[in-house]
Design an enzyme around this catalytic site. Sequence first.
Site: not given
Ligand code: PMT
Length: 408
Positions: A216, A284, A331
């Site tokens: 991504n 994911d 996040f």
């Molecule tokens: O890296 P940059 O270009 O500075 O951009 C920053 C960002 C947009 C990536 C950052 O601010 C951000 O939003 N990070 C979270 C990205 C994400 O995967 O979000 P999500 O809503 O899909 O996941 C929710 C949370 O679960 C996140 O804390 C993620 O790290 C975590 N996760 C998700 C999937 C997975 N398999 N394991 C996880 O730990």
Amino acid sequence: MILKTTSSLAGKRLLLIIGGGIAAYKCLDLIRRVRERGMTVRCILTRGGAEFITPLSVSALSGEKVYSDLFSLTDEVEMGHIRLSREADLVLVAPATADMMAKMAAGIADNLATTALLATDKPVMIAPSMNSHMWNHAATQRNFNQLVQDGIRTIAPASGDLACGEVGPGRLAEVGDMVAALENFFDVTGPLVGKHILVTAGPTREAIDPVRYIANHSSGKQGYAIARALRNLGARVSLISGPTALEAPDGIERIHIDSARDMLSACKKALPADVAICVAAVADWRMKNVPDQKIKKQDGSLPALQLTENPDILEFLARKTDRRPDLVIGFAAETENIQDNARAKLARKGCDWIVANDVSTRDGGQSVMGGDHNRVSLITESAIEDWEQAPKDEVARRLARKIATHFT
Ligand code: PMT
């Protein structure tokens, strides 16, 4: 001038060697900012530096005579180069040009600055700045690594627009980051001293076959900024990073990983931690089976890529380990119903706080993913705070301060 004597810089003496780069102008603000914090600054202005800023402005801001000539009899009588190099608690070279770094690495002493650097018995810190090709050149990297091995402390250059019109690593660190690095050097009592904080950052890569992958647009900028802000408050930071183009921040242990499963095992290894912050954009899904050979095109028929779900690292840290950090922060990268979706994630994954950001690109502006700014909402079970749009470094500093307050 108001002296903020609470800063760790109060009463400390800096010898600032100003190198010959366009970023020399930032030193004027640096001098002002550290003096406001009670630091005394003496400057050596190199011949190159004097092409960009004048001795008069340096002297006016530092309130001290400016030194530049090794062979000035008057200077030597007033303050010999040996005394100059030793009557300081720290020597900072900014901007440290490729030429200056090469001379330092080789032990060349052919002017006042390089002679003072060889003669000093005090710690030395450099803040490199140059064109990104010069920075990435094998010779510069070799010299930089040599200096690190020699015990020179570093303030990593930032990435971004360079004065030469190119974009990339090599920009002199922002004045705020330099002040923070100096404060961190002298500060043994930051509010997060003694805390171990795990930060995940950047994207993950999930192999499709030996040559292709799912990934991504995450650049790692937000996660790295958070890691630096926490370090600046005294925390020991383990930064578990997917593939990014970013330099390893000084004073932070960076662990490189590729896939979500690698990231999970690196997190497990990094435990115990007092805080975990999952900023990484973890894929994911991954391929159910990764073939050993490259998938071939087959006259018009599409390959059936079978996916399976990756482990959720945030959920693991929040719910599934008996070494749960005291504070687990996720996040949420959303493109619609930002706060509602983020709240649902907070509940589903079991973290304590979630930082919601809008990663859509519908307004045609720079996307948060890969961009330099962010606008976030900090959501807990009982409250929501909307923060105004700010550079990612500022968002990081604010979050780091919140975390520090949580522990007081
Ligand atoms: O890296 P940059 O270009 O500075 O951009 C920053 C960002 C947009 C990536 C950052 O601010 C951000 O939003 N990070 C979270 C990205 C994400 O995967 O979000 P999500 O809503 O899909 O996941 C929710 C949370 O679960 C996140 O804390 C993620 O790290 C975590 N996760 C998700 C999937 C997975 N398999 N394991 C996880 O730990």
